[in-house]
Structure formats: structure tokens, C-alpha cells
Enzyme design. Structure first.
Site, PDB file in Angstrom:
ATOM      1  N   ASN A 167     -10.315  -5.784 -25.217  1.00 55.34           N
ATOM      2  CA  ASN A 167     -10.426  -4.406 -26.014  1.00 55.34           C
ATOM      3  C   ASN A 167      -9.085  -4.285 -26.923  1.00 55.34           C
ATOM      4  O   ASN A 167      -8.416  -3.241 -26.658  1.00 55.34           O
ATOM      5  CB  ASN A 167     -10.515  -3.396 -25.065  1.00 55.34           C
ATOM      6  CG  ASN A 167      -9.324  -3.208 -24.208  1.00 55.34           C
ATOM      7  OD1 ASN A 167      -8.378  -4.184 -23.815  1.00 55.34           O
ATOM      8  ND2 ASN A 167      -9.012  -2.084 -23.724  1.00 55.34           N
TER       9      ASN A 167
ATOM     10  N   HIS B 106       0.777   1.954 -22.775  1.00 58.96           N
ATOM     11  CA  HIS B 106       0.456   3.218 -23.941  1.00 58.96           C
ATOM     12  C   HIS B 106       1.710   3.716 -24.263  1.00 58.96           C
ATOM     13  O   HIS B 106       2.893   4.114 -23.401  1.00 58.96           O
ATOM     14  CB  HIS B 106      -0.195   4.239 -23.064  1.00 58.96           C
ATOM     15  CG  HIS B 106      -1.544   3.931 -22.679  1.00 58.96           C
ATOM     16  ND1 HIS B 106      -2.661   3.583 -23.556  1.00 58.96           N
ATOM     17  CD2 HIS B 106      -2.297   3.558 -21.264  1.00 58.96           C
ATOM     18  CE1 HIS B 106      -3.646   3.178 -22.969  1.00 58.96           C
ATOM     19  NE2 HIS B 106      -3.456   3.306 -21.576  1.00 58.96           N
TER      20      HIS B 106
ATOM     21  N   ASP C 276      -3.959  -5.284 -14.094  1.00 56.93           N
ATOM     22  CA  ASP C 276      -4.558  -4.151 -15.412  1.00 56.93           C
ATOM     23  C   ASP C 276      -3.320  -3.598 -15.990  1.00 56.93           C
ATOM     24  O   ASP C 276      -3.426  -2.290 -16.248  1.00 56.93           O
ATOM     25  CB  ASP C 276      -5.558  -3.186 -14.446  1.00 56.93           C
ATOM     26  CG  ASP C 276      -6.434  -2.247 -15.412  1.00 56.93           C
ATOM     27  OD1 ASP C 276      -6.221  -2.700 -16.936  1.00 56.93           O
ATOM     28  OD2 ASP C 276      -6.885  -1.369 -15.001  1.00 56.93           O
TER      29      ASP C 276
ATOM     30  N   HIS D  19     -10.752  -4.627 -10.897  1.00 55.64           N
ATOM     31  CA  HIS D  19     -10.344  -3.661 -10.268  1.00 55.64           C
ATOM     32  C   HIS D  19     -11.236  -2.735  -9.267  1.00 55.64           C
ATOM     33  O   HIS D  19     -11.487  -1.600  -9.584  1.00 55.64           O
ATOM     34  CB  HIS D  19      -9.590  -2.819 -11.203  1.00 55.64           C
ATOM     35  CG  HIS D  19     -10.726  -2.568 -12.611  1.00 55.64           C
ATOM     36  ND1 HIS D  19     -11.746  -2.076 -12.269  1.00 55.64           N
ATOM     37  CD2 HIS D  19      -9.874  -2.622 -13.785  1.00 55.64           C
ATOM     38  CE1 HIS D  19     -12.232  -1.900 -13.639  1.00 55.64           C
ATOM     39  NE2 HIS D  19     -10.937  -2.185 -14.422  1.00 55.64           N
TER      40      HIS D  19
ATOM     41  N   HIS E 199      -3.370  -6.110 -20.505  1.00 55.64           N
ATOM     42  CA  HIS E 199      -4.149  -5.755 -21.817  1.00 55.64           C
ATOM     43  C   HIS E 199      -2.501  -6.090 -22.809  1.00 55.64           C
ATOM     44  O   HIS E 199      -1.520  -5.413 -22.461  1.00 55.64           O
ATOM     45  CB  HIS E 199      -4.066  -4.002 -21.643  1.00 55.64           C
ATOM     46  CG  HIS E 199      -5.447  -3.899 -21.125  1.00 55.64           C
ATOM     47  ND1 HIS E 199      -6.777  -4.107 -21.717  1.00 55.64           N
ATOM     48  CD2 HIS E 199      -5.596  -3.783 -19.720  1.00 55.64           C
ATOM     49  CE1 HIS E 199      -7.534  -3.704 -20.810  1.00 55.64           C
ATOM     50  NE2 HIS E 199      -7.018  -3.366 -19.556  1.00 55.64           N
ATOM     51  N   LEU E 200      -2.793  -6.635 -23.503  1.00 58.74           N
ATOM     52  CA  LEU E 200      -1.612  -7.167 -24.601  1.00 58.74           C
ATOM     53  C   LEU E 200      -1.439  -6.284 -25.718  1.00 58.74           C
ATOM     54  O   LEU E 200      -0.332  -6.383 -26.447  1.00 58.74           O
ATOM     55  CB  LEU E 200      -1.466  -8.491 -24.776  1.00 58.74           C
ATOM     56  CG  LEU E 200      -1.350  -9.590 -23.641  1.00 58.74           C
ATOM     57  CD1 LEU E 200      -1.171 -10.890 -23.974  1.00 58.74           C
ATOM     58  CD2 LEU E 200       0.226  -9.140 -22.785  1.00 58.74           C
ATOM     59  N   ARG E 201      -2.608  -5.575 -25.978  1.00 58.06           N
ATOM     60  CA  ARG E 201      -2.759  -4.658 -27.141  1.00 58.06           C
ATOM     61  C   ARG E 201      -2.730  -5.320 -28.597  1.00 58.06           C
ATOM     62  O   ARG E 201      -2.939  -4.647 -29.609  1.00 58.06           O
ATOM     63  CB  ARG E 201      -1.505  -3.580 -26.877  1.00 58.06           C
ATOM     64  CG  ARG E 201      -1.928  -2.759 -25.780  1.00 58.06           C
ATOM     65  CD  ARG E 201      -3.116  -1.900 -25.671  1.00 58.06           C
ATOM     66  NE  ARG E 201      -2.919  -0.756 -24.451  1.00 58.06           N
ATOM     67  CZ  ARG E 201      -4.075  -0.895 -23.542  1.00 58.06           C
ATOM     68  NH1 ARG E 201      -5.060  -1.356 -23.786  1.00 58.06           N
ATOM     69  NH2 ARG E 201      -3.698   0.065 -22.566  1.00 58.06           N
TER      70      ARG E 201
END
Lengths: 186, 455, 312
Positions: free
Chosen positions: B100, B317, B313, B240, B68-70
Site C-alpha cells: 500500500n 506515521h 505490521d 494480524h 510498511h516501508l512507506r
């Protein structure tokens, strides 16, 4: 208590001495309270409570009347609570008709700084209004830190602050004695 | 060195004495983005840079199927630049960026933007994952073909974070992506069974009073999807996997000859739900940490090949999303910079996997699942003469306490802080260009490959 | 050293008995006309309530005030907390006030654990989500002991929504620590999946357990659970797991009936049972103050706490 290597114990009072001292105090109480009709003996747990019961028995033997007896725990009123971990509470047991208008005789084993007695006076204040409050102790070892004195004293025992006075009572410790312990920290 | 690679005259690098996949020391010559020679006593041209790799293991550049690179949307947590820097430091040369983001990567435009940002950052390749459904809403298929045909060449599609729970929609997606040899990577989580779920349902969730996330919610979806994939003859990849039961189902599906692959995260290989006893949401992740029995089953399955890949994964955050009550905290942990160390600890040092196995589960097979193997330039290929010079030099002999403060990720939500883990990535090369040397980034290389200026 | 009371599991048998014995003595204080003790003069107790619970807050407030502590009530409803201020920010505010103890009620399991990382004072859990409510368990144990004497070997049956009950969790832990034999009775849907790892028995049949029950504790069952298919109808729940007069009659003569409140008369307990002489529901409220005084005294009264889980 740590039994240090260079600790020296000396018995200041043995069982017969304690018996005699309590008998004398009982007589003095009767004399000072004019027959002891309105007295309430309040022992400060744990050994003061034992001594109060014994004093009551002595008074009964001498006078034939059974004085009121009770216990008054002073833990929650102490001014040194924050110097030690919180401790278990002793029992407070007051007669059903309370302390109002009684001559309360506080009973404790050793009178030292006077702080326990001050706490007892505060505690007493919260449970009623006695006519008078007196103090009986088995041993007065001096070194008062408050303007308090005993009305009845079993034995005046000169000590130094580095010494410890330990009272043993048959009902709790299996024997009667007062020991003066020198050294090894108290 | 800040312009490493880009401004070097010869561009030649001679790696001395590296143990390829843990074998005997050999020299590796990198030239023009490819491996020009492997052997002992190799000599490069006079301008060649020499990298001493004594006692270091050479692995193919690692490929992450699940990152997740955001960016776009949550640049406070991670950006393509910071996330790929973390990846390079972890030995990765390709990451698959999950869809996402905000906006969701459900159109050719968004996936191309992410892909381009990756090329600009230059730390590693960014291979975007396309959303299966529009807005990850689980109702309408996104334009999967347009994403496949875009410059990003998307082959992996996933609503990760959400499960494609509608059986019809899942069937259609599985069928549809066959047209361009794509694969649906399913986040297996039956939504009704996991409403408000916080922690693996079991002894710990009962004790801690946290709503349970039952293993069956994962396993039921995996079983259904395996059957659907078999029915329509499609490829299925399961994200996962986290339970012993999931492994059993995948093993059964593979035994039938069905085209099912799956991945496991590093954290599910060493952490258990017992850690939640502190209520520290650093351990809150989806799927949740499971039991020691599950960990054992996952390790065995990774060793025997039932599990095809380790995928991080990596889920950054910001601090404020983790410094909260457990239920209010965000799910996920970062993992790019610790993955190889965790795998060494859990798999290699325990004798379950050798370095060839590590290369297989962390590079070759992920590359095949993502269909990178068809591109001659793509990393994740075996180290042989003529292959793209994408590789990682790793020192397995050192141990270090994990220090989140040292990490390149913008976020600090690693569950390993203070834990002593083995190994250290010493160098990473992407098509002959060092992205990491001596354990440090070779520097920002904005526009290195495309010539475009960063935004 | 700091100590907290977050879980009933934080208490050893000695700790628990010390609290109950202390509460026994303090109960006498509650009977006199001057109920205040000077013990915690100068100490500050913050009641941090993120969830409405007037009864529990008042109980803690009365306990702290009877010990002469300064009490600050921090109700999170309508405050900055509901405007998005985090628990951590609130904790830092409390730190600035110099709270010696923070009594926290929160809808999230584990919130007191988290808070204990951010404040210097002792944290007392006044109910967190579906996790625990240790002072409720202490007051329940205290009430049982007053009625029955020692809890050693006594059979306590807890009936109702165990899955979502913080009271049940704390009671199972505390009562087993005190040597009681606990049996949980509930429909299987309202028991946690791993309940077999708890130190208690489980039964689905209330009637089978009744004859050997010394204490029955009825938990509230929220009607919302019905909509989530935990049980079919109120009537069926009541018939299988409610305590009515007939069931009460099948219990031993001296068995007692408890309820942590608030109760739903007619659902889990019949009105006539709740109001019977064998019900301790009114005593439980009074005992709450006494037990909480004991906890606050033992945590704050000395140079360091005498009970609870150590940190640092």
C-alpha cells in the site's frame, strides 16, 4: 483546624455573655433606628445568619414587632477567592419586598480585616438600594485593612494577628461560646 | 566500521560462546556468507573478527511477513533505508514490504523498485508484497504473475490495509497464485461491518463513544476465506489475527488439513483496548487492540502453533497524523525495533514459548510462508553449518525503558514509549555481514550488494 | 493541579452535589435584576466550538459573562480550523491568549481529552461526538432535583438513540452517581453492544417501564438512522418508542418529561406532550445557564478547582 500541641484556648464569652451582648445590641438597634420599623437584619452566613435571627427574636421580645430577617452570602464578591480553593456558596435569602429603602443591618460574628463587610456592601449594591446600611458584630477583634467600622459591637476583643477567634453557636455547633485560640497557627 | 563487511579483508567472523536457541554456549564461524562451523573452541583464520557473545542467545535472522516501508510515496514517514535500518536493529534480516505505497506495488516495475532500494540500503533483505488488486481497489486482479516473475520474485500478495471483500475476486486470487506457489495474505475486515470503525466493539467503545470494530467483522472474513481456500485447494495466509474467535476458526481450518496460516502482531500480544481510555491515537491500530481475553487466546495460539508467525505490521506515521483527535488519526504503530522484546515479555518470560519456538515463529515459519526457504541465500533458515550466515545475537537479561528518540525508524509512533521491556538485540548478521554490532547499525551501506548507487 | 470536566465520571457524588447546590444558590441570582457577579473578573473563558450549537454556546457564554469572565468565542466554522489547522495548533493559539478555561464542542469523541494535553487551563466538555456532554447531564439532574427533590432511588427512563447519544452516556453516569435508578429504552439496534457494563437497566419495552417511571427523558432520533437500517420506518419507531398522550397518562401523576433538544415533535415526542405542564423542556434551557455558572465558578473561582478530574 489542626489541633496543634502548643495551642491554647481561652473562652472570651460564654453563653450568658453572648445572650447579654445580643440583648444590648437589640436595644441599641431600636434606639438608633427609632423603633426599628424599617429595618432588615441581614446575616452573613453561616454564623452571622444565626445571630441575625436571634437579634430579630430579641427585638420582637422588646418591641413586639417582628423585624424582617434575611441572609446575604458574600462568597462571590470576596476579594480573596483566589487564595483558596473554590468553596461552596452560602444561602442568600431576601424578603419578598427586597432591600430598597430599608435600613439594612448587616450581621456577622467577627469583624477583622473588614473585607467580608466590603464584599457584603458590594453584594448588597447588586440586590437593591437600601436607605442606609449599618453593621452589627458579636466580636470586633481589630486589625482592620479597610476603612470600615461597626455600628454595634458585642465585645471589643484586643487580639494579635497570630491568634484566632472562633465563634460557636448553639444552632450549628451545639453550644454558645467565643474562643480565643493562641498559637498552633490560625 | 562504517564499511563493515564490504571492505573487510578476510570477511571471517568468529562468534564466541553464543547460546544457539538458548542452548549451551558454542562458537559460530561465519565465512563467505555462510556458517562455516559450529562448536566449542573454534578458531578462525588470523584476520577473523571475534565477537564475544557470552550470555547472548543466537537466533536465526528474523523474518517479518508484514512491514510498511512507506516508500515510494510517504518518505516523510519512512523510507526503505530507514525502515530496514529499524528492522536490522530489531534483529530482522528480511522484511516483507507491504504493497500500500503510492504508487501501489501492483506492477512488476514498482515491486522491483522496492526490492532494489532494499538491496541498496543493505540493512536487510526487502521482499516486496504485491497488491492483489489494481490500486488496492478490490475490483481487478493486478498482474500477479508479472510480479512473481520479476526480479523481486514476489510470492506474497496482499491488499493489506484493505480487505479483498468480494468473494469471487478472493476466490480467483487464491486460485490464480497457485501457478507460482504464491499465497494471498488477507487483511480480514468485512467493510460494511466496519464503516467508520475506530475501536474494538465492546465495553470500551461503548464507554468512549467510538464507533465499534466488531470481532465478527474479522472472523466472518477469515471463516469465508478458509472455506474458499479449502474449496479451491489454495494456500491462505491471514494477516494480524486479533481475536479469540479468529484463532478458533484457524485452528478448525488447520484441523481439517487446509493450507491456512496466520500471523499475530506483537502489540496484539500485550496491549488491550483499555488503553484507548486516554484517547491517545498512539493506540489506534487496525485491527484494533482487543480485550484481555483475546490477548490470552492469541498467546496460547501462538504457543501451540495455531498462529504460525509473529509479524510486526510496522506502520510508521508522521507526528502530525497522530497528534489529532482519535477519529482523525492514522491507524498503526511501529514495531520492528521492539518486536523481539515484546515476544520475550509476552511469550518467553511467561513460559509459553522457548527460544526454539521464537525462532520458529519469527524466522522459520515466516520464511516458509513467504517461500524464501527455496532460495539457498535467503535468511530465516536454521543455524547449521552450510546455512546462510544470517543470524541475530540477543541479550535477554537486560531491561530498558523504550525510548522512541533512539529509534532508527523515521517515525515515533510506538505505543511502548517509557514502558520497560526486556532484552536487547546486540548484533545482526546478513549473509555473514554484520548489519548491527553492539546494538548499533554498522552504518549506511549504500550499494553494498548491487554496486548500484542509491538514487 | 489542574482539573477538567470532560466526563460525568470525573465527578464524585460530593462534586456533583456541590455543583447542584451551588447552582441552587446561583438560580436566585438569575431572578434578580442585576444578574452579574464579579467572581471571575480577569479570568478568560474560551468557547471553542467546532460544531454548530448555538444553544449550548450561548448558554456557556451567558454563564461566563454573568460571572464577569472575559469570553472569547472561537467558532471553528469558516475559520482556519476548517482549512486544515489541527486541533493542536488551535490549542497552542488559545494558550497564547491565556485561556483559564476552554469550553469545547467537537464532533470527534475524545477531542476534549486531547485538548487537555495541550492547554494549561481547565477543559470543559460541551459535547464531544458520541461520547459525553456532562453539563447537559448536570442541568438535567438539576432540573429533576428541582421538580422531585433528591434523586436517590428515583426511576429515570431514557428513551431513544442511546448508541449515538452523548447525553445518554453522561446522564447514565451522573444519575447513577446521584443514586437514581436509570433504565434505557431503545430498539436493540440503538443500544451499544456492551451496554450491560453500564450502571443501568435496559428494556426494549417502553410500556412495561412507564408505570414505575418518575422521569422520562426523550432523546432525539435522527431520521438518517432510518436509512442505516437502525429501524424500519419513522411510524414504527414512533409507535414503539414515541411518547404520546396515552403513554404519558400511564406514568405516575407527578412524573416529568424531559428532552435535551432539539426535538422532533411527532417523531419521538408528541407536540401536546412536549408542551404539557409535565414537560420541563423550557426550564432545562434556563437551568443550563445556572448549572454552567456553577461549573465555571467551581473550576475557576478559587486558587484551584474544587471539582473535576485531576491531571498533573
Amino acid at each position: 483546624m489542626d489541633v496543634a500541641r502548643n495551642q491554647v484556648e481561652r473562652a472570651v464569652l460564654e453563653a450568658p455573655d453572648i445572650g447579654r451582648a445580643l440583648t444590648r445590641i437589640a436595644h441599641e438597634i431600636l434606639e438608633r433606628t427609632k423603633g426599628g420599623k424599617d429595618i432588615l437584619l441581614l446575616g452573613i452566613p453561616t454564623r452571622g445568619a444565626v445571630l441575625a435571627r436571634r437579634l430579630a427574636e430579641k427585638i420582637e421580645q422588646v418591641e413586639g414587632l417582628t423585624p424582617r430577617v434575611g441572609t446575604l452570602d458574600v462568597t462571590m464578591y470576596r476579594d480573596d477567592l483566589r487564595l483558596k480553593p473554590a468553596r461552596a456558596l452560602g444561602r442568600t435569602e431576601l424578603p419578598g419586598d427586597g432591600v430598597d429603602d430599608r435600613i439594612v443591618v448587616l450581621v456577622d460574628d467577627v469583624l477583622y480585616s473588614g473585607r467580608t463587610v466590603r464584599a457584603a456592601l458590594d453584594a448588597l449594591n447588586d440586590v437593591g438600594r437600601p436607605r442606609a446600611v449599618q453593621l452589627a458584630v458579636l466580636v470586633d477583634r481589630g486589625h482592620r485593612e479597610l476603612p470600615i467600622r461597626a455600628d454595634y459591637v458585642g465585645k471589643n476583643l484586643p487580639t494579635s494577628r497570630s491568634e484566632t477567634v472562633k465563634v460557636f453557636a448553639e444552632e450549628i455547633d451545639g453550644r454558645d461560646a467565643v474562643l480565643l485560640i493562641k498559637g498552633g497557627g490560625g | 566500521m562504517s564499511e563493515a563487511g564490504a571492505g573487510r579483508s578476510s570477511g571471517e567472523i568468529l562468534i564466541k560462546g553464543a547460546r544457539i536457541l538458548g542452548g549451551e554456549p558454542q562458537d559460530i564461524l561465519l565465512k563467505d556468507g555462510r556458517i562455516a562451523g559450529i562448536g566449542s573452541g573454534l578458531a578462525g583464520s588470523p584476520g577473523a573478527e571475534v565477537v564475544d557473545a557470552a550470555n547472548l542467545i543466537a537466533l536465526p535472522g528474523l523474518v517479518d511477513l508484514h512491514t510498511h516501508l512507506r516508500e515510494p510515496g510517504r518518505e516523510d514517514a519512512e523510507t526503505v533505508a530507514s525502515g530496514t535500518a529499524a528492522a536490522a536493529l530489531g534483529g530482522y534480516t528480511v522484511v516483507h514490504a507491504m504493497a500500500n505505497t503510492s504508487p501501489v506495488a501492483d506492477t512488476a516495475g514498482v515491486v522491483e523498485q522496492v526490492w532494489r532500494l532494499g538491496r541498496q540500503a543493505g540493512h536487510c533483505d526487502v521482499q516486496p508484497v504485491g497488491a492483489v488488486t489494481v490500486g488496492l481497489n478490490g475490483t481487478h486482479l493486478a498482474e500477479l504473475g508479472a510480479m512473481a516473475d520479476s526480479a523481486a520474485g514476489v510470492r506474497v500478495f496482499s491488499d493489506d490495509g484493505r480487505c479483498v471483500s468480494d468473494a469471487v475476486l478472493m476466490r480467483r486470487a487464491l486460485e490464480y497464485v497457485k501457478a507460482f506457489d504464491g499465497v494471498v495474505a488477507q487483511h480480514a475486515q468485512e467493510p460494511r461491518l466496519t464503516e467508520g470503525a475506530q475501536l474494538n466493539e465492546g465495553r470500551m467503545s461503548a464507554e468512549l463513544g467510538l464507533a465499534g470494530w466488531p470481532a465478527v467483522a474479522e472472523e466472518a472474513i477469515i471463516a469465508r476465506d478458509c472455506l474458499l481456500a479449502a474449496h479451491v485447494g489454495s494456500r491462505l495466509h491471514v494477516c494480524h489475527v486479533s481475536t479469540a474467535g479468529s484463532v478458533e476458526i484457524v485452528r478448525w481450518a488447520k484441523s481439517k488439513g487446509w493450507q491456512v496460516t496466520c500471523e499475530v502482531t506483537p502489540h496484539h500480544l500485550i496491549l488491550t483496548d483499555e488503553l484507548a481510555a486516554s484517547y491517545d491515537p498512539i493506540y489506534k491500530v487496525n485491527p484494533p487492540l482487543r480485550t484481555a481475553d483475546d490477548v490470552r487466546a492469541l498467546r496460547e495460539a501462538l504457543a501451540d502453533g495455531t498462529i504460525d508467525a509473529v509479524a510486526t505490521d510496522h506502520a510508521p506515521h508522521p507526528v502530525e497524523d497522530k497528534e489529532t483527535e482519535w477519529a482523525a488519526a492514522a491507524m498503526g504503530m511501529i514495531g520492528l525495533e521492539t518486536a523481539l522484546s515484546v515476544v520475550q515479555h509476552a511469550m518467553v518470560d511467561t513460559g509459553l514459548l522457548d527460544w526454539a519456538g521464537v525462532a520458529d515463529r519469527m524466522a522459520y515459519r515466516p520464511a516458509v510462508i513467504g517461500r524464501l526457504d527455496g532460495h539457498s541465500e535467503s535468511p530465516g533458515q536454521p543455524l547449521r553449518v552450510g546455512a546462510p550466515a544470517s543470524l541475530t545475537l540477543y541479550d535477554p537479561s537486560v531491561s530498558r525503558p523504550v525510548d522512541p528518540g533512539e529509534m532508527a525508524s523515521k517515525s515515533r509512533n510506538t505505543p511502548y514509549a517509557g514502558m520497560v521491556l526486556p532484552g536487547r538485540v546486540v548484533a545482526t548478521f546478513l549473509r555473514g555481514r554484520p548489519t548491527v554490532l553492539d546494538g548499533k547499525l554498522t552504518g549506511p551501506v549504500s550499494g553494498a550488494e548491487t554496486g548500484e548507487s542509491s538514487k | 493541579m489542574r482539573r477538567h470536566l470532560i466526563s460525568a465520571a470525573d465527578l464524585t457524588r460530593e462534586d456533583a452535589l456541590l455543583i447542584l447546590d451551588t447552582a441552587d444558590e446561583l438560580a436566585r441570582v438569575s431572578e434578580r435584576s442585576i444578574k452579574k457577579l464579579p467572581t471571575l473578573r480577569g479570568r478568560t473563558v474560551v468557547n471553542l466550538f467546532f460544531e454548530d450549537s448555538t444553544r449550548t454556546r450561548i448558554s456557556f457564554e451567558a454563564a461566563a459573562k454573568r460571572l464577569s469572565a472575559d469570553v472569547i468565542n472561537f467558532s471553528a466554522k469558516g475559520s482556519s480550523v476548517s482549512k486544515g489547522e489541527s486541533l493542536k495548533d488551535t490549542a497552542l493559539t488559545l494558550e497564547a491568549m491565556g485561556a483559564d478555561a476552554v469550553v469545547i464542542r467537537h464532533s470527534a469523541s475524545g477531542a476534549p481529552h486531547r485538548l487537555s494535553n495541550w492547554v494549561r487551563g481547565s477543559v470543559v466538555n460541551a459535547g464531544d461526538g458520541t461520547h459525553e456532554h456532562p453539563t447537559q447531564a448536570l442541568l438535567d439532574a438539576f432540573t429533576m432535583r428541582r421538580r422531585l427533590g433528591s434523586l436517590e432511588g428515583r426511576c429515570v427512563t431514557i428513551v431513544g438513540d442511546i448508541l449515538h447519544s452523548r447525553v445518554a452516556r453522561s446522564n447514565v453516569l451522573l444519575l447513577s452517581t446521584l443514586g437514581a435508578k436509570v433504565t434505557l429504552v431503545a430498539p436493540p439496534t440503538l443500544l451499544p453492544v456492551a451496554v450491560d457494563s453500564w450502571p443501568c437497566e435496559v428494556s426494549y419495552d417502553f410500556d412495561e417501564v412507564l408505570p414505575k417511571t418518575d422521569v422520562v427523558m426523550m432523546l432525539r432520533v435522527q431520521r438518517e438512522r432510518m436509512n442505516a437500517a437502525y429501524f424500519p420506518t419513522e411510524r414504527e419507531y414512533s409507535r414503539r418508542y414515541g411518547l404520546d398522550r396515552e403513554r404519558l397518562a400511564r406514568m405516575p401523576q407527578d412524573a416529568i418529561v424531559m428532552h435535551p433538544g432539539p426535538m422532533i415533535r411527532g417523531m419521538e415526542i408528541a407536540a401536546e406532550v412536549a408542551d404539557s405542564a409535565r414537560s420541563t423542556i423550557v426550564e432545562q434551557v434556563a437551568n443550563g445557564v445556572t448549572v454552567r455558572m456553577a461549573v465555571l465558578y467551581l473550576l475557576l473561582g478559587g486558587s484551584e478547582p474544587a471539582i473535576g478530574k485531576e491531571t498533573e
